[in-house]
Design a protein around this motif. Structure first.
Motif, mmCIF file in Angstrom:
data_model
loop_
_atom_site.group_PDB
_atom_site.id
_atom_site.type_symbol
_atom_site.label_atom_id
_atom_site.label_comp_id
_atom_site.label_asym_id
_atom_site.label_seq_id
_atom_site.Cartn_x
_atom_site.Cartn_y
_atom_site.Cartn_z
ATOM 1 N N ILE A 116 -60.480 -22.868 -65.551
ATOM 2 C CA ILE A 116 -61.555 -22.030 -64.969
ATOM 3 C C ILE A 116 -62.768 -22.117 -65.635
ATOM 4 C CG2 ILE A 116 -62.293 -19.911 -63.775
ATOM 5 C CD1 ILE A 116 -60.311 -21.461 -62.112
ATOM 6 N N TYR A 117 -62.475 -21.481 -66.831
ATOM 7 C CA TYR A 117 -63.506 -21.522 -68.061
ATOM 8 C C TYR A 117 -64.514 -22.824 -68.062
ATOM 9 C CZ TYR A 117 -66.317 -20.162 -72.118
ATOM 10 O OH TYR A 117 -66.944 -19.519 -73.096
ATOM 11 N N ASP A 118 -63.519 -23.934 -68.007
ATOM 12 C CA ASP A 118 -63.845 -25.338 -68.307
ATOM 13 C C ASP A 118 -64.797 -25.602 -66.979
ATOM 14 O OD1 ASP A 118 -64.284 -27.971 -69.142
ATOM 15 O OD2 ASP A 118 -62.852 -28.707 -67.808
ATOM 16 N N LEU A 119 -64.438 -25.359 -65.769
ATOM 17 C CA LEU A 119 -65.035 -25.469 -64.588
ATOM 18 C C LEU A 119 -66.414 -25.000 -64.642
ATOM 19 C CD1 LEU A 119 -62.267 -25.413 -61.638
ATOM 20 C CD2 LEU A 119 -63.739 -27.723 -62.603
ATOM 21 N N ILE A 120 -66.464 -23.903 -65.084
ATOM 22 C CA ILE A 120 -67.823 -22.885 -65.001
ATOM 23 C C ILE A 120 -68.781 -23.376 -66.173
ATOM 24 C CG2 ILE A 120 -68.796 -20.811 -65.203
ATOM 25 C CD1 ILE A 120 -66.197 -19.501 -63.768
ATOM 26 N N GLY A 123 -37.336 -14.129 -71.525
ATOM 27 C CA GLY A 123 -38.209 -14.481 -72.611
ATOM 28 C C GLY A 123 -38.929 -15.926 -72.080
ATOM 29 N N ALA A 124 -37.930 -17.003 -71.714
ATOM 30 C CA ALA A 124 -38.610 -18.308 -71.390
ATOM 31 C C ALA A 124 -39.499 -17.916 -70.090
ATOM 32 C CB ALA A 124 -37.235 -18.965 -71.135
ATOM 33 N N ILE A 125 -39.054 -17.324 -69.315
ATOM 34 C CA ILE A 125 -39.705 -17.065 -67.960
ATOM 35 C C ILE A 125 -40.973 -16.300 -68.177
ATOM 36 C CG2 ILE A 125 -39.787 -15.645 -65.869
ATOM 37 C CD1 ILE A 125 -36.798 -15.956 -65.540
ATOM 38 N N LEU A 126 -41.242 -15.321 -69.215
ATOM 39 C CA LEU A 126 -42.353 -14.786 -69.527
ATOM 40 C C LEU A 126 -43.153 -15.729 -70.263
ATOM 41 C CD1 LEU A 126 -44.041 -12.281 -69.868
ATOM 42 C CD2 LEU A 126 -42.981 -11.579 -71.952
ATOM 43 N N GLY A 127 -42.815 -16.580 -71.190
ATOM 44 C CA GLY A 127 -43.423 -17.774 -72.054
ATOM 45 C C GLY A 127 -43.916 -18.927 -71.062
ATOM 46 N N PHE A 128 -43.298 -19.016 -70.008
ATOM 47 C CA PHE A 128 -43.801 -19.971 -68.883
ATOM 48 C C PHE A 128 -44.982 -19.260 -68.109
ATOM 49 C CE2 PHE A 128 -43.885 -21.273 -64.570
ATOM 50 C CZ PHE A 128 -44.052 -22.826 -64.828
ATOM 51 N N TYR A 129 -44.838 -18.077 -67.830
ATOM 52 C CA TYR A 129 -45.885 -17.272 -67.146
ATOM 53 C C TYR A 129 -47.146 -17.288 -67.983
ATOM 54 C CZ TYR A 129 -43.326 -16.426 -62.849
ATOM 55 O OH TYR A 129 -42.376 -16.679 -61.784
ATOM 56 N N THR A 130 -47.004 -17.005 -69.184
ATOM 57 C CA THR A 130 -47.970 -17.311 -70.198
ATOM 58 C C THR A 130 -48.852 -18.516 -70.212
ATOM 59 O OG1 THR A 130 -46.826 -15.382 -71.721
ATOM 60 C CG2 THR A 130 -48.597 -16.594 -72.700
ATOM 61 N N TYR A 131 -47.875 -19.600 -70.549
ATOM 62 C CA TYR A 131 -48.523 -20.818 -70.199
ATOM 63 C C TYR A 131 -49.373 -20.967 -68.920
ATOM 64 C CZ TYR A 131 -45.842 -23.072 -74.093
ATOM 65 O OH TYR A 131 -45.242 -23.229 -75.376
ATOM 66 N N MET A 132 -48.918 -20.682 -67.915
ATOM 67 C CA MET A 132 -49.660 -20.744 -66.681
ATOM 68 C C MET A 132 -50.987 -20.015 -66.603
ATOM 69 S SD MET A 132 -48.012 -23.058 -64.846
ATOM 70 C CE MET A 132 -47.857 -23.774 -66.448
ATOM 71 N N LEU A 133 -51.058 -18.881 -67.265
ATOM 72 C CA LEU A 133 -51.905 -17.725 -67.242
ATOM 73 C C LEU A 133 -53.143 -18.484 -68.188
ATOM 74 C CD1 LEU A 133 -53.477 -15.376 -66.420
ATOM 75 C CD2 LEU A 133 -52.312 -14.325 -68.385
ATOM 76 N N LEU A 134 -52.607 -18.816 -69.424
ATOM 77 C CA LEU A 134 -53.746 -19.670 -70.346
ATOM 78 C C LEU A 134 -54.338 -20.745 -69.911
ATOM 79 C CD1 LEU A 134 -51.812 -18.916 -73.720
ATOM 80 C CD2 LEU A 134 -53.897 -17.422 -72.639
ATOM 81 N N LEU A 135 -53.382 -21.567 -69.348
ATOM 82 C CA LEU A 135 -53.934 -22.922 -68.706
ATOM 83 C C LEU A 135 -54.630 -22.621 -67.449
ATOM 84 C CD1 LEU A 135 -50.842 -25.162 -68.780
ATOM 85 C CD2 LEU A 135 -52.784 -25.493 -69.989
ATOM 86 N N PHE A 136 -54.686 -21.660 -66.761
ATOM 87 C CA PHE A 136 -55.454 -21.094 -65.717
ATOM 88 C C PHE A 136 -56.955 -20.968 -66.050
ATOM 89 C CE2 PHE A 136 -57.137 -18.124 -62.670
ATOM 90 C CZ PHE A 136 -57.692 -18.687 -61.752
ATOM 91 N N ILE A 137 -56.783 -19.824 -67.284
ATOM 92 C CA ILE A 137 -58.109 -19.305 -67.797
ATOM 93 C C ILE A 137 -58.867 -20.497 -68.217
ATOM 94 C CG2 ILE A 137 -58.934 -18.033 -69.681
ATOM 95 C CD1 ILE A 137 -56.571 -16.196 -68.892
ATOM 96 N N ASN A 138 -58.163 -21.355 -68.940
ATOM 97 C CA ASN A 138 -58.971 -22.557 -69.605
ATOM 98 C C ASN A 138 -59.594 -23.444 -68.892
ATOM 99 O OD1 ASN A 138 -59.169 -23.425 -72.320
ATOM 100 N ND2 ASN A 138 -57.898 -25.147 -71.987
#
Length: 75
Positions: free
Chosen positions: A35-39, A18-33
């Motif tokens: 990239i969206y901010d850059l564009i 669960g902690a690993i999936l939560g960490f990857y969720t953080y990384m994905l959301l931060l990446f999306i945030n």
């Protein structure tokens, strides 16, 4: 009197997953945030949304795995 009970092996394994999936969720959301901010020069997600989503994913996935493991043990 003990406040916390000792976790079994499968509960420890489920929390780790669960902690690993939560960490990857953080990384994905931060990446999306990011990239969206850059564009578009604005952030679509607040830090609170990112934080709580990661926490809920980690604990929710652990809960699902624990319930599934207990169901499998009973059968």
């Amino acid at each position: 009197m003990k406040f916390f009970k000792k976790m079994s092996e499968f509960e420890q394994s489920n929390w780790k997953n669960g902690a690993i999936l939560g960490f990857y969720t953080y990384m994905l959301l931060l990446f999306i945030n990011y990239i969206y901010d850059l564009i578009f020069e604005t952030e679509p997600l607040t830090s609170g949304i990112i934080f709580w989503t990661g926490i809920l994913i980690a604990f929710g996935y652990e809960l699902v795995l624990n319930l599934k493991s207990k169901k499998d043990v009973k059968n």
